[in-house]
Design an enzyme around this catalytic site. Structure first.
Site, PDB file in Angstrom:
ATOM      1  NE  ARG A 111      58.591   3.350  25.918  1.00  0.00           N
ATOM      2  CZ  ARG A 111      59.231   2.408  26.619  1.00  0.00           C
ATOM      3  NH1 ARG A 111      59.051   1.133  26.350  1.00  0.00           N
ATOM      4  NH2 ARG A 111      60.050   2.736  27.593  1.00  0.00           N
ATOM      5  CG  HIS A 133      63.913   4.000  27.146  1.00  0.00           C
ATOM      6  ND1 HIS A 133      64.786   3.456  28.068  1.00  0.00           N
ATOM      7  CD2 HIS A 133      63.172   2.958  26.688  1.00  0.00           C
ATOM      8  CE1 HIS A 133      64.568   2.150  28.158  1.00  0.00           C
ATOM      9  NE2 HIS A 133      63.599   1.816  27.327  1.00  0.00           N
TER      10      HIS A 133
HETATM   11  C1  LIG Z   1      62.530  -0.827  31.672  1.00  0.00           C
HETATM   12  C2  LIG Z   1      63.257   0.421  31.479  1.00  0.00           C
HETATM   13  C3  LIG Z   1      64.655   0.464  31.671  1.00  0.00           C
HETATM   14  C4  LIG Z   1      65.494  -0.773  31.887  1.00  0.00           C
HETATM   15  O1  LIG Z   1      65.684  -1.472  30.675  1.00  0.00           O
HETATM   16  P1  LIG Z   1      66.584  -2.780  30.609  1.00  0.00           P
HETATM   17  O2  LIG Z   1      66.643  -3.131  29.172  1.00  0.00           O
HETATM   18  O3  LIG Z   1      65.892  -3.815  31.426  1.00  0.00           O
HETATM   19  O4  LIG Z   1      67.902  -2.417  31.177  1.00  0.00           O
HETATM   20  C5  LIG Z   1      65.264   1.708  31.622  1.00  0.00           C
HETATM   21  N1  LIG Z   1      64.549   2.831  31.383  1.00  0.00           N
HETATM   22  C6  LIG Z   1      63.221   2.816  31.150  1.00  0.00           C
HETATM   23  C7  LIG Z   1      62.491   4.077  30.875  1.00  0.00           C
HETATM   24  C8  LIG Z   1      62.528   1.609  31.181  1.00  0.00           C
HETATM   25  O5  LIG Z   1      61.208   1.597  30.944  1.00  0.00           O
END
Ligand SMILES: *Cc1c(COP(=O)(O)O)cnc(C)c1O
Length: 372
Positions: free
Chosen positions: A136, A166
């Site tokens: 992404r 991420h």
């Molecule tokens: C939404 C998001 C999170 C949180 O993810 P969860 O699965 O709800 O813990 C963390 N980092 C990024 C970049 C996100 O977009």
């Protein structure tokens, strides 16, 4: 003020506080917590949730876009605040003025931001975003040296405060997640070596990482769904989390139908006997997925009742034949706790072929949030 006449969402702030302490207890003292409050805090209300998190000592907040960030600043939320996704470079000075931090994932946008700040006397705080296998946003960093990231870090009007990546499968695949972590650490170390400075913050762990893999914590975690009390992967990950949202409604009409009468659009449901059918004022415009028509259950007087017929925009019907002493106005729990009983949003999500995240975000703005 808030009305509980129709359909409402009860937001239990004490449960968010519980989930926060649980996450806090997993992390070492030198590890910070960034709370994602994007999408109106996953439907829970970004401003009240952020106020609570500030009181709890949370270190950092994050949202998806500038409008979400400005709404928090306009409501007096002063915690450090990261915007995960794209912002128009023309808004760089506004961000700097409001003390908002931007994720930097492309050199082109970073250059445009720095350029927009030239001569304004302002500096924008940024976190560098690396793509280590999510596929992404980010500078590519699966073994290759992220040279564009380094160029962005040298831009004159950006102040690099952090670096992050991420995970794509932190809730189910340890090996891939640890590989992503290794790529991240290698790239961040390389960048620090070239740059001659250290990143104050390194972060990667979403809820899956936070609940399963301490090796992903670095010096800040970013758990979203876990904070709201749900597992990122219910069959696989269990923790003592408390779902913060209970979605409630009330019966607005209840009637006896004879056998063979049809209920709702499309006549997909026909009564099979003499049945009591209740109407509730909750439909897909309130956040019920229409694909759940005829599949979902709810709680009434602490008992399960089945939703029958198609879910309409603003209403749907329940077969309440088995429930005694019913009256108009009786509360119905769409999901959440009802007395001693619980019906998890995860159950509806599984039936709809989706995840709790989507059903929580779907609870629409016309559903008042009641904070408890
Ligand atoms: C939404 C998001 C999170 C949180 O993810 P969860 O699965 O709800 O813990 C963390 N980092 C990024 C970049 C996100 O977009």
């Amino acid at each position: 003020m808030y009305t509980t006449d129709r359909t409402w969402a009860e937001i239990h702030l004490d449960r968010i506080a519980h989930n926060y302490s649980l996450l806090r207890s997993l992390t070492p003292d030198n590890c910070h917590i960034l709370a994602p409050v994007k999408a109106d805090a996953y439907g829970h209300g970004a401003v009240p949730v952020s106020r609570l998190l500030a009181d709890l000592g949370c270190d950092y907040l994050a949202v998806t876009c500038l409008s979400e960030a400005l709404a928090l600043r306009d409501n007096g939320i002063s915690l450090p605040l990261l915007v995960f996704s794209y912002t128009n470079p023309g808004d760089a000075a506004l961000m700097a003025d409001r003390g908002i931090t931007q994720a930097v994932f492309s050199l082109e946008t970073a250059q445009a931001m720095s350029h927009a700040l030239a001569g304004t006397g302002r500096t924008l705080s940024v976190h560098i975003k690396l793509d280590t296998g999510m596929g992404r946003l980010g500078f590519a960093a699966r073994g290759q040296e992220p040279t564009d990231a380094l160029a962005a870090m040298h831009l004159p009007h950006l102040d690099v405060q952090g670096i992050f990546t991420h995970f794509s499968v932190a809730d189910e695949d340890d090996a891939y997640t640890l590989e992503q972590t290794a790529y991240f650490t290698r790239a961040a170390d390389w960048l620090e070596g070239q740059w001659g400075q250290t990143f104050p913050l390194r972060h990667a762990a979403n809820s899956g990482g936070a609940l399963r893999l301490p090796a992903t914590y670095l010096n800040m975690i970013r758990p979203g769904i876990a904070l709201y009390g749900l597992s990122p992967n219910p069959p696989l990950i269990r923790a003592d989390l408390r779902p913060a949202m209970d979605l409630k409604t009330r019966i607005i009409q209840v009637r006896q139908f004879g056998k063979g009468e049809s209920i709702s659009y499309g006549r997909t449901y026909e009564t099979v006997a003499d049945q009591m059918i209740a109407v509730i004022p909750a439909g897909y415009a309130d956040g019920l997925h229409r694909t759940l028509s005829g599949k979902m259950e709810m709680l009434l007087h602490g008992q399960r009742v089945r939703q029958v017929g198609r879910i309409c925009m603003d209403a749907c019907m329940l077969d309440v034949s088995a429930i005694e002493k019913l009256s108009v106005g009786d509360p119905v729990t769409i999901f959440g706790q009802d007395g001693g009983k619980t019906l998890s949003v995860d159950e509806h999500a599984a039936l709809a072929g989706t995840i709790s995240y989507e059903l929580l975000c779907a609870v629409s703005p016309r559903v008042p949030r009641l904070y408890l």
